[in-house]
Design a protein around this motif. Structure first.
Motif, short mmCIF file in Angstrom:
data_model
loop_
_atom_site.label_atom_id
_atom_site.label_comp_id
_atom_site.label_asym_id
_atom_site.label_seq_id
_atom_site.Cartn_x
_atom_site.Cartn_y
_atom_site.Cartn_z
N PRO A 61 0.83 -1.21 0.00
CA PRO A 61 0.00 0.00 0.00
C PRO A 61 0.86 1.26 0.00
CG PRO A 61 -0.64 -1.50 1.78
CD PRO A 61 0.56 -2.09 1.13
N SER A 62 0.39 2.29 -0.69
CA SER A 62 1.22 3.47 -0.89
C SER A 62 1.41 4.28 0.39
CB SER A 62 0.61 4.36 -1.96
OG SER A 62 -0.69 4.73 -1.58
N PHE A 63 0.60 4.01 1.42
CA PHE A 63 0.78 4.77 2.65
C PHE A 63 1.89 4.21 3.52
CE2 PHE A 63 -1.14 1.50 5.16
CZ PHE A 63 -2.17 0.99 4.39
N VAL A 64 2.43 3.06 3.13
CA VAL A 64 3.53 2.49 3.90
C VAL A 64 4.80 3.30 3.64
CG1 VAL A 64 4.98 0.45 4.20
CG2 VAL A 64 2.54 0.19 3.83
N LEU A 65 5.43 3.77 4.71
CA LEU A 65 6.62 4.62 4.55
C LEU A 65 7.90 3.81 4.44
CD1 LEU A 65 5.98 7.69 6.92
CD2 LEU A 65 5.52 7.47 4.49
N VAL A 66 7.90 2.60 5.01
CA VAL A 66 9.10 1.77 4.93
C VAL A 66 8.73 0.36 4.49
CG1 VAL A 66 11.13 0.89 6.14
CG2 VAL A 66 10.08 3.02 6.91
N ARG A 67 9.39 -0.14 3.48
CA ARG A 67 9.20 -1.54 3.05
C ARG A 67 10.53 -2.24 3.17
NH1 ARG A 67 5.70 0.35 -2.20
NH2 ARG A 67 4.84 2.04 -0.97
N GLU A 68 10.46 -3.51 3.52
CA GLU A 68 11.69 -4.28 3.67
C GLU A 68 11.69 -5.42 2.66
OE1 GLU A 68 12.56 -5.52 7.66
OE2 GLU A 68 14.06 -6.98 6.98
N TYR A 69 12.82 -5.58 1.97
CA TYR A 69 12.96 -6.65 1.01
C TYR A 69 14.19 -7.45 1.37
CZ TYR A 69 9.73 -3.74 -1.57
OH TYR A 69 8.64 -3.00 -1.94
N GLN A 70 14.18 -8.74 1.04
CA GLN A 70 15.33 -9.57 1.35
C GLN A 70 16.14 -9.90 0.11
OE1 GLN A 70 16.12 -10.20 4.65
NE2 GLN A 70 18.04 -10.71 3.61
N GLY A 71 17.38 -9.47 0.10
CA GLY A 71 18.32 -9.83 -0.96
C GLY A 71 19.56 -10.42 -0.31
N ARG A 72 20.76 -10.15 -0.83
CA ARG A 72 22.01 -10.58 -0.18
C ARG A 72 21.98 -10.15 1.28
NH1 ARG A 72 26.49 -7.66 -1.69
NH2 ARG A 72 25.44 -6.38 -3.22
N PHE A 73 21.39 -8.98 1.52
CA PHE A 73 21.07 -8.50 2.86
C PHE A 73 19.82 -7.67 2.70
CE2 PHE A 73 24.79 -6.17 1.12
CZ PHE A 73 24.19 -4.95 0.84
N PRO A 74 19.20 -7.23 3.81
CA PRO A 74 17.91 -6.54 3.65
C PRO A 74 18.05 -5.19 2.95
CG PRO A 74 18.23 -7.31 5.92
CD PRO A 74 19.55 -7.47 5.22
N LEU A 75 17.01 -4.86 2.21
CA LEU A 75 16.88 -3.52 1.62
C LEU A 75 15.70 -2.85 2.31
CD1 LEU A 75 17.16 -1.25 -0.56
CD2 LEU A 75 15.67 -2.65 -2.02
N PHE A 76 15.96 -1.70 2.90
CA PHE A 76 14.89 -0.91 3.49
C PHE A 76 14.58 0.22 2.52
CE2 PHE A 76 17.51 -2.53 7.05
CZ PHE A 76 16.60 -3.46 7.53
#
Ligand code: ATP
Ligand code: MG
Length: 158
Positions: A61-76
């Motif tokens: 959702p566009s109201f989320v200010l921080v998203r976390e993704y998992q790659g070699r290490f996390p991407l915030f």
């Protein structure tokens, strides 16, 4: 300072640039993105995620200010577009993200520049034409000088 300017001729080129940044990234890196609405900040971030090895890039959702993704290490992935008040930043607990377990990419960083880490790679994007964008890389700190040197070497040679 080791400034680098690159012209992107389409979304794929912006994404490719992002991918290289993601490939070169180390845990703890902070990338601050500034530039007008629709200039390509998210496009660049998607490339960074890809370069980091993120395979699940779900739309949230566009109201989320921080998203976390998992790659070699996390991407915030932080997007301050909807930030209305600087005190909201405190609630986000951004300092935890900057501690070094992952990398952080901040869209609309100019909305809170004074509250973000002093050492970072600033990428200022500007609109040239419907398909062209200028990306200006400004390293702030030794680590980012190295990243920009490497990008320059690959892009323009030397
Ligand atoms: N050279 C280019 N680089 C990046 N995007 C481009 C380019 N040329 C055209 N575009 C288009 O510009 C748009 C960029 O959208 P994007 O969501 O990445 O911008 P944004 O800066 O994140 O916007 P917002 O300020 O709303 O967060 C996309 O529709 C993309 O296809
Ligand atoms: Mg965006």
């Amino acid at each position: 300072m080791n400034l680098l300017e690159v012209i992107s001729r389409g979304p794929h080129q912006t994404r490719d640039l992002g991918r290289r940044i993601g490939e070169l990234a180390q845990a703890g890196d902070v990338i601050l993105l500034v530039g007008a609405l629709g200039v390509g900040k998210t496009c660049l971030t998607q490339g960074i995620a890809e370069g980091l090895g993120v395979t699940e890039y779900t739309a949230s959702p566009s109201f989320v200010l921080v998203r976390e993704y998992q790659g070699r290490f996390p991407l915030f992935h932080v997007d301050l577009y909807r930030l209305t008040n600087l005190t909201e930043i405190a609630d986000l607990g951004l300092d935890d993200y900057f501690q070094g377990k992952g990398m952080t990419v901040v869209e609309w960083a100019d909305r809170a520049m004074d509250l973000l880490p002093a050492e970072h790679l600033l990428i200022d994007m500007s609109y040239i034409s419907p398909a062209r964008r200028r990306l200006s890389f400004e390293p702030r700190g030794e680590r980012y000088e190295q990243v920009v040197c490497e990008l320059r070497r690959e892009l323009v040679g030397g």
